[in-house]
Write an enzyme that holds these catalytic residues in place. Structure first.
Site, PDB file in Angstrom:
ATOM      1  N   TYR A 150     -45.589 -46.227  55.735  1.00  0.00           N
ATOM      2  CA  TYR A 150     -44.721 -45.165  56.266  1.00  0.00           C
ATOM      3  C   TYR A 150     -43.392 -45.088  55.499  1.00  0.00           C
ATOM      4  O   TYR A 150     -42.915 -43.999  55.183  1.00  0.00           O
ATOM      5  CB  TYR A 150     -44.479 -45.452  57.748  1.00  0.00           C
ATOM      6  CG  TYR A 150     -43.727 -44.408  58.526  1.00  0.00           C
ATOM      7  CD1 TYR A 150     -44.356 -43.252  58.989  1.00  0.00           C
ATOM      8  CD2 TYR A 150     -42.383 -44.595  58.845  1.00  0.00           C
ATOM      9  CE1 TYR A 150     -43.664 -42.308  59.739  1.00  0.00           C
ATOM     10  CE2 TYR A 150     -41.686 -43.659  59.597  1.00  0.00           C
ATOM     11  CZ  TYR A 150     -42.331 -42.522  60.044  1.00  0.00           C
ATOM     12  OH  TYR A 150     -41.641 -41.593  60.791  1.00  0.00           O
ATOM     13  N   LYS A 154     -42.040 -41.929  53.494  1.00  0.00           N
ATOM     14  CA  LYS A 154     -40.784 -41.262  53.863  1.00  0.00           C
ATOM     15  C   LYS A 154     -39.764 -41.292  52.724  1.00  0.00           C
ATOM     16  O   LYS A 154     -38.931 -40.385  52.600  1.00  0.00           O
ATOM     17  CB  LYS A 154     -40.217 -41.890  55.137  1.00  0.00           C
ATOM     18  CG  LYS A 154     -41.057 -41.580  56.392  1.00  0.00           C
ATOM     19  CD  LYS A 154     -41.347 -40.083  56.524  1.00  0.00           C
ATOM     20  CE  LYS A 154     -41.720 -39.675  57.936  1.00  0.00           C
ATOM     21  NZ  LYS A 154     -42.089 -38.240  58.011  1.00  0.00           N
TER      22      LYS A 154
HETATM   23  P1  NAI Z   1     -45.530 -37.073  67.214  1.00  0.00           P
HETATM   24  O1  NAI Z   1     -46.557 -38.103  66.984  1.00  0.00           O
HETATM   25  O2  NAI Z   1     -44.999 -36.879  68.602  1.00  0.00           O
HETATM   26  O3  NAI Z   1     -46.028 -35.646  66.693  1.00  0.00           O
HETATM   27  C1  NAI Z   1     -46.618 -35.501  65.421  1.00  0.00           C
HETATM   28  C2  NAI Z   1     -47.483 -34.272  65.419  1.00  0.00           C
HETATM   29  O4  NAI Z   1     -48.083 -34.155  64.124  1.00  0.00           O
HETATM   30  C3  NAI Z   1     -48.634 -34.352  66.451  1.00  0.00           C
HETATM   31  O5  NAI Z   1     -48.679 -33.164  67.223  1.00  0.00           O
HETATM   32  C4  NAI Z   1     -49.860 -34.508  65.567  1.00  0.00           C
HETATM   33  O6  NAI Z   1     -51.052 -33.942  66.121  1.00  0.00           O
HETATM   34  C5  NAI Z   1     -49.439 -33.779  64.298  1.00  0.00           C
HETATM   35  N1  NAI Z   1     -50.239 -34.189  63.154  1.00  0.00           N
HETATM   36  C6  NAI Z   1     -50.611 -35.445  62.789  1.00  0.00           C
HETATM   37  N2  NAI Z   1     -51.397 -35.421  61.710  1.00  0.00           N
HETATM   38  C7  NAI Z   1     -51.539 -34.110  61.356  1.00  0.00           C
HETATM   39  C8  NAI Z   1     -52.247 -33.442  60.324  1.00  0.00           C
HETATM   40  N3  NAI Z   1     -52.965 -34.121  59.415  1.00  0.00           N
HETATM   41  N4  NAI Z   1     -52.179 -32.088  60.262  1.00  0.00           N
HETATM   42  C9  NAI Z   1     -51.465 -31.387  61.164  1.00  0.00           C
HETATM   43  N5  NAI Z   1     -50.764 -31.974  62.180  1.00  0.00           N
HETATM   44  C10 NAI Z   1     -50.811 -33.319  62.267  1.00  0.00           C
HETATM   45  O7  NAI Z   1     -44.358 -37.426  66.199  1.00  0.00           O
HETATM   46  P2  NAI Z   1     -42.774 -37.106  66.208  1.00  0.00           P
HETATM   47  O8  NAI Z   1     -42.077 -38.299  66.693  1.00  0.00           O
HETATM   48  O9  NAI Z   1     -42.507 -35.785  66.820  1.00  0.00           O
HETATM   49  O10 NAI Z   1     -42.496 -37.041  64.626  1.00  0.00           O
HETATM   50  C11 NAI Z   1     -42.434 -35.850  63.879  1.00  0.00           C
HETATM   51  C12 NAI Z   1     -42.001 -36.189  62.463  1.00  0.00           C
HETATM   52  O11 NAI Z   1     -40.747 -36.858  62.486  1.00  0.00           O
HETATM   53  C13 NAI Z   1     -42.981 -37.116  61.735  1.00  0.00           C
HETATM   54  O12 NAI Z   1     -43.045 -36.755  60.376  1.00  0.00           O
HETATM   55  C14 NAI Z   1     -42.322 -38.456  61.904  1.00  0.00           C
HETATM   56  O13 NAI Z   1     -42.728 -39.358  60.912  1.00  0.00           O
HETATM   57  C15 NAI Z   1     -40.850 -38.093  61.808  1.00  0.00           C
HETATM   58  N6  NAI Z   1     -39.945 -39.065  62.392  1.00  0.00           N
HETATM   59  C16 NAI Z   1     -40.015 -39.408  63.730  1.00  0.00           C
HETATM   60  C17 NAI Z   1     -39.132 -40.345  64.248  1.00  0.00           C
HETATM   61  C18 NAI Z   1     -39.149 -40.758  65.695  1.00  0.00           C
HETATM   62  O14 NAI Z   1     -38.386 -41.663  66.065  1.00  0.00           O
HETATM   63  N7  NAI Z   1     -39.953 -40.162  66.551  1.00  0.00           N
HETATM   64  C19 NAI Z   1     -38.129 -41.003  63.407  1.00  0.00           C
HETATM   65  C20 NAI Z   1     -38.149 -40.579  62.030  1.00  0.00           C
HETATM   66  C21 NAI Z   1     -39.029 -39.645  61.559  1.00  0.00           C
END
Ligand code: NAI
Length: 249
Positions: A150, A154
């Site tokens: 990851y 990132k």
């Molecule tokens: P989450 O897990 O709640 O939502 C991620 C969404 O991406 C889900 O709806 C999932 O179905 C979708 N997804 C996964 N693989 C996919 C694919 N191959 N094609 C299309 N959609 C796909 O995650 P969250 O927390 O909302 O994170 C969103 C972004 O922010 C991610 O890139 C994550 O790495 C990043 N992020 C999140 C942090 C956190 O603390 N939650 C911190 C830093 C970055």
């Protein structure tokens, strides 16, 4: 001005909040996730507030699926000129336990996904002479135990962002990255489950380490995305904004 935006991974979490925010800003928003039906709540929220949204199912790591999704969005909402590459997964493990599949799947969704989506959307941005790309990085880009895959992905998002800024700037297209810290979503909930800690305790523990004294919410990230895609942010490109409730080392 009303634009067409695509937000990937927008069924829930940060992506959903960003889609809702960009719609509130006046844009028509394609709510993209693996399964179109999982986008129903986000679309309903946008439409309930008087906005325009369209659910589209695609795996961002699949080149044909990405092109088909961008074509469908173009037909339904108009040519997309705003792209938020937010879709993501985690497969955390210490290096000695990390499988090749853990590595490949994380690199694939984040990096290959952002590459494929950006390549498909840039055509419309260049034609319009205007565009905005926002890539979701993370404080994990600085290194984080258990996240070799990851953190590499990132950090890669930051390099991709800067190169897009160089290549597309002359066409009126900016590219920026947001690097969130701890945000309350299903992703951080899954981390708490994996290490066997109750989510409330996990959030409270994280908040103690954050200078502003609280965990982040998806709307905190949506607000930053709203700025980057705005008309007035046209001279801001190739930047990485850490949205983490404090400075990062
Ligand atoms: P989450 O897990 O709640 O939502 C991620 C969404 O991406 C889900 O709806 C999932 O179905 C979708 N997804 C996964 N693989 C996919 C694919 N191959 N094609 C299309 N959609 C796909 O995650 P969250 O927390 O909302 O994170 C969103 C972004 O922010 C991610 O890139 C994550 O790495 C990043 N992020 C999140 C942090 C956190 O603390 N939650 C911190 C830093 C970055």
């Amino acid at each position: 001005m009303t634009r067409t935006a695509i937000v990937t991974g927008a069924a829930r979490g940060i992506g959903a909040a960003t889609a809702i925010r960009l719609a509130a800003d006046g844009h028509a928003v394609a709510v993209l996730d693996l399964d179109a039906s999982s986008c129903a709540d986000t679309v309903a929220t946008i439409e309930g507030a008087g906005g325009r949204a369209f659910a589209v199912g695609a795996d961002v790591a699949d080149a044909e699926g990405v092109q088909a999704a961008v074509d469908l969005v173009t037909a339904r909402l108009g040519a997309p000129t705003i792209l938020v590459n937010n879709a993501g997964i985690i497969r955390d493990n210490l290096l000695f336990k990390m499988t090749e599949d853990d590595w490949d799947s994380v690199l694939s969704v984040h990096l290959r996904g952002a590459f494929l989506m950006s390549r498909a959307v840039q055509k419309h941005q260049v034609e319009a002479g205007w565009g905005r790309i926002v890539n979701l990085s993370s404080t994990s880009a600085l290194g984080n135990r258990g996240q070799a895959n990851y953190s590499a992905a990132k950090a890669g998002m930051q390099g991709l962002t800067k190169t897009l800024a160089f290549e597309l700037g002359r066409y009126g297209v900016t590219a920026n990255a947001i690097a969130p810290g701890f945000i309350v979503t299903d992703m951080t909930r899954a981390t708490a489950e994996r290490i066997g800690v109750g989510f409330d305790d996990f959030v409270a523990h994280a908040a103690k380490e954050i200078p502003v004294g609280r965990a982040g919410e998806p709307t905190d990230i949506a607000a930053a995305a709203s700025f980057f895609v705005s008309e007035e942010a046209g001279f801001v490109s190739g930047q990485v904004l850490y949205v983490a409730g404090g400075p990062t080392s």
